[in-house]
Write a protein that holds these residues in place. Structure first.
Motif, PDB file in Angstrom:
ATOM      1  N   ASP A 106      20.208 -32.811  -8.138  1.00 24.36           N
ATOM      2  CA  ASP A 106      21.167 -33.202  -7.118  1.00 24.36           C
ATOM      3  C   ASP A 106      22.565 -33.274  -7.710  1.00 24.36           C
ATOM      4  O   ASP A 106      23.506 -32.726  -7.174  1.00 24.36           O
ATOM      5  CB  ASP A 106      20.785 -34.571  -6.540  1.00 24.36           C
ATOM      6  CG  ASP A 106      19.562 -34.448  -5.645  1.00 24.36           C
ATOM      7  OD1 ASP A 106      19.073 -33.317  -5.470  1.00 24.36           O
ATOM      8  OD2 ASP A 106      19.126 -35.470  -5.120  1.00 24.36           O
ATOM      9  N   HIS A 107      22.675 -33.945  -8.834  1.00 25.61           N
ATOM     10  CA  HIS A 107      23.988 -34.020  -9.447  1.00 25.61           C
ATOM     11  C   HIS A 107      24.497 -32.636  -9.815  1.00 25.61           C
ATOM     12  O   HIS A 107      25.691 -32.382  -9.798  1.00 25.61           O
ATOM     13  CB  HIS A 107      23.948 -34.932 -10.678  1.00 25.61           C
ATOM     14  CG  HIS A 107      23.992 -36.374 -10.314  1.00 25.61           C
ATOM     15  ND1 HIS A 107      22.995 -37.259 -10.647  1.00 25.61           N
ATOM     16  CD2 HIS A 107      24.898 -37.074  -9.600  1.00 25.61           C
ATOM     17  CE1 HIS A 107      23.308 -38.451 -10.159  1.00 25.61           C
ATOM     18  NE2 HIS A 107      24.454 -38.369  -9.528  1.00 25.61           N
ATOM     19  N   GLN A 108      23.565 -31.751 -10.116  1.00 30.74           N
ATOM     20  CA  GLN A 108      23.942 -30.380 -10.450  1.00 30.74           C
ATOM     21  C   GLN A 108      24.663 -29.722  -9.277  1.00 30.74           C
ATOM     22  O   GLN A 108      25.646 -29.010  -9.481  1.00 30.74           O
ATOM     23  CB  GLN A 108      22.674 -29.608 -10.783  1.00 30.74           C
ATOM     24  CG  GLN A 108      22.888 -28.424 -11.671  1.00 30.74           C
ATOM     25  CD  GLN A 108      21.574 -27.708 -11.898  1.00 30.74           C
ATOM     26  OE1 GLN A 108      20.601 -27.903 -11.170  1.00 30.74           O
ATOM     27  NE2 GLN A 108      21.548 -26.871 -12.914  1.00 30.74           N
ATOM     28  N   LEU A 158      26.426 -31.235  -6.971  1.00 28.09           N
ATOM     29  CA  LEU A 158      27.751 -31.836  -6.862  1.00 28.09           C
ATOM     30  C   LEU A 158      28.677 -31.310  -7.954  1.00 28.09           C
ATOM     31  O   LEU A 158      29.832 -30.956  -7.690  1.00 28.09           O
ATOM     32  CB  LEU A 158      27.636 -33.361  -6.953  1.00 28.09           C
ATOM     33  CG  LEU A 158      28.923 -34.142  -6.732  1.00 28.09           C
ATOM     34  CD1 LEU A 158      29.540 -33.832  -5.387  1.00 28.09           C
ATOM     35  CD2 LEU A 158      28.666 -35.641  -6.866  1.00 28.09           C
ATOM     36  N   LYS A 159      28.143 -31.242  -9.163  1.00 28.10           N
ATOM     37  CA  LYS A 159      28.954 -30.730 -10.270  1.00 28.10           C
ATOM     38  C   LYS A 159      29.390 -29.295 -10.016  1.00 28.10           C
ATOM     39  O   LYS A 159      30.543 -28.922 -10.250  1.00 28.10           O
ATOM     40  CB  LYS A 159      28.160 -30.791 -11.592  1.00 28.10           C
ATOM     41  CG  LYS A 159      28.177 -32.154 -12.259  1.00 28.10           C
ATOM     42  CD  LYS A 159      27.263 -32.195 -13.464  1.00 28.10           C
ATOM     43  CE  LYS A 159      27.695 -31.240 -14.573  1.00 28.10           C
ATOM     44  NZ  LYS A 159      26.711 -31.237 -15.694  1.00 28.10           N
ATOM     45  N   ARG A 191      35.251 -43.649 -11.756  1.00 26.90           N
ATOM     46  CA  ARG A 191      34.896 -43.129 -13.082  1.00 26.90           C
ATOM     47  C   ARG A 191      35.516 -43.976 -14.191  1.00 26.90           C
ATOM     48  O   ARG A 191      35.051 -43.950 -15.326  1.00 26.90           O
ATOM     49  CB  ARG A 191      35.402 -41.690 -13.248  1.00 26.90           C
ATOM     50  CG  ARG A 191      34.498 -40.662 -12.615  1.00 26.90           C
ATOM     51  CD  ARG A 191      34.990 -39.259 -12.928  1.00 26.90           C
ATOM     52  NE  ARG A 191      34.967 -38.913 -14.349  1.00 26.90           N
ATOM     53  CZ  ARG A 191      35.515 -37.805 -14.866  1.00 26.90           C
ATOM     54  NH1 ARG A 191      36.141 -36.962 -14.061  1.00 26.90           N
ATOM     55  NH2 ARG A 191      35.440 -37.545 -16.142  1.00 26.90           N
ATOM     56  N   GLN A 233      27.840 -41.167  -1.662  1.00 25.92           N
ATOM     57  CA  GLN A 233      26.444 -40.786  -1.429  1.00 25.92           C
ATOM     58  C   GLN A 233      26.326 -39.790  -0.296  1.00 25.92           C
ATOM     59  O   GLN A 233      25.626 -38.780  -0.388  1.00 25.92           O
ATOM     60  CB  GLN A 233      25.599 -42.030  -1.118  1.00 25.92           C
ATOM     61  CG  GLN A 233      25.095 -42.738  -2.361  1.00 25.92           C
ATOM     62  CD  GLN A 233      24.380 -44.033  -2.037  1.00 25.92           C
ATOM     63  OE1 GLN A 233      24.032 -44.284  -0.878  1.00 25.92           O
ATOM     64  NE2 GLN A 233      24.154 -44.849  -3.041  1.00 25.92           N
ATOM     65  N   GLU A 253      27.744 -36.467  -1.368  1.00 25.79           N
ATOM     66  CA  GLU A 253      26.840 -35.722  -2.240  1.00 25.79           C
ATOM     67  C   GLU A 253      25.700 -35.101  -1.432  1.00 25.79           C
ATOM     68  O   GLU A 253      25.279 -33.974  -1.706  1.00 25.79           O
ATOM     69  CB  GLU A 253      26.290 -36.633  -3.345  1.00 25.79           C
ATOM     70  CG  GLU A 253      25.439 -35.863  -4.330  1.00 25.79           C
ATOM     71  CD  GLU A 253      25.231 -36.574  -5.655  1.00 25.79           C
ATOM     72  OE1 GLU A 253      25.801 -37.667  -5.860  1.00 25.79           O
ATOM     73  OE2 GLU A 253      24.514 -36.024  -6.506  1.00 25.79           O
TER      74      GLU A 253
END
Lengths: 157, 157
Positions: free
Chosen positions: A13-15, A17-18, B57, B120, B123
């Motif tokens: 999932d973070h992939q 977004l990144k 961050r 959230q 994302e």
DNA sequence: TATTGTTATACTCTATAACTATA
DNA sequence: TATAGTTATAGAGTATAACAATA
């Protein structure tokens, strides 16, 4: 076991977004570079360049409405850009043969010359930016972006 | 022979342009979708979201100057966005301990809550858009874009 | 004198809505 | 009544430059 699975899902999932953030930042920066160079070298803007590009693809000319749809901006903006380009002699509004409400916008000879010069330079900029990519890599990303395009049609709103 | 070679080179060149145009159109459309949804669901904008993201961050806070550099916009804009967010109680300017010209901007508790909810949802939007991509595909494009980023540093102007 | 942040201003890009002239 | 195009206006989003306070 289930923890590994979950961890992998979160990582994936973070992939996404990144990937999106990098896509956005790269694209924005290329776009800014192109805008600045168009202004610096040709005293023009991206929307003007895009309008000329559409007219070059359709030498028989396009109506204001068609331009508006292809450029994905509303009609008032097309009027403004066309006014400028017509004032500089790069495009011409011709009366529509049967519908007197409508115009056919075409490139003039000067417009064709000017656009071809800009387009060649523009393409060279892009080629240099993607210099480090193989043909296969370019083709693959091009294909993957088709899937994203598809998602956009279904998730429209 | 030489014609084939030349043809291939021309085809590759156009490939770069085609890739860039698709990249630009896809990215712009995702960005528009995100902007519209941020407005519709959270009554906020992308620059505001980005500023909050930076502060999340860096929980120790950032100066206006640091925010300006990280968001890649000039100082006046950061002042305006920060004014809005401070007015809504999402961020706070704290006096810098040693430099009385400077502030440290931090998320408030309410700002943290609000941002996490937005982040959230945001994302999730992105995950859905890249649903059709495998983890390997996402990773590969992420890597390729690093090369483009590299080109951008050298072709800067 | 240089730097931090603010203010004022302007420009690009886009959208909405009222308008006109035809259809 | 609907459509093609125009006009007027507004709102993001960004930049530049002059300024105040502090370093």
């Amino acid at each position: 076991m289930s923890i590994d699975l979950e961890t992998r899902v979160v990582a994936d999932d973070h992939q996404a977004l990144k990937l999106w953030l990098r896509l956005l930042s790269c694209t924005t920066r290329v776009e800014t570079l192109v805008r600045n160079r168009l202004r610096g070298e040709f005293a023009t803007t991206l929307p003007r360049f895009d309008l000329l590009a559409q007219l070059e693809r359709y030498p028989q000319g396009l109506s204001m409405r068609e331009l508006s749809q292809r450029l994905m901006v509303t009609g008032g903006n097309v009027t403004g850009i066309t006014d400028q380009l017509e004032g500089e002699g790069l495009v011409a509004r011709e009366p529509h043969p049967s519908d007197r409400r409508s115009y056919t916008v075409k490139l003039t000879a000067a417009g064709k010359r000017a656009f071809r010069k800009m387009a060649q330079t523009h393409e060279q900029w892009v080629i240099e930016l993607f210099e480090g990519w193989t043909a296969a890599e370019k083709a693959q990303v091009y294909g993957l972006l088709a899937k994203l395009k598809q998602s956009l049609e279904t998730h429209h709103e």
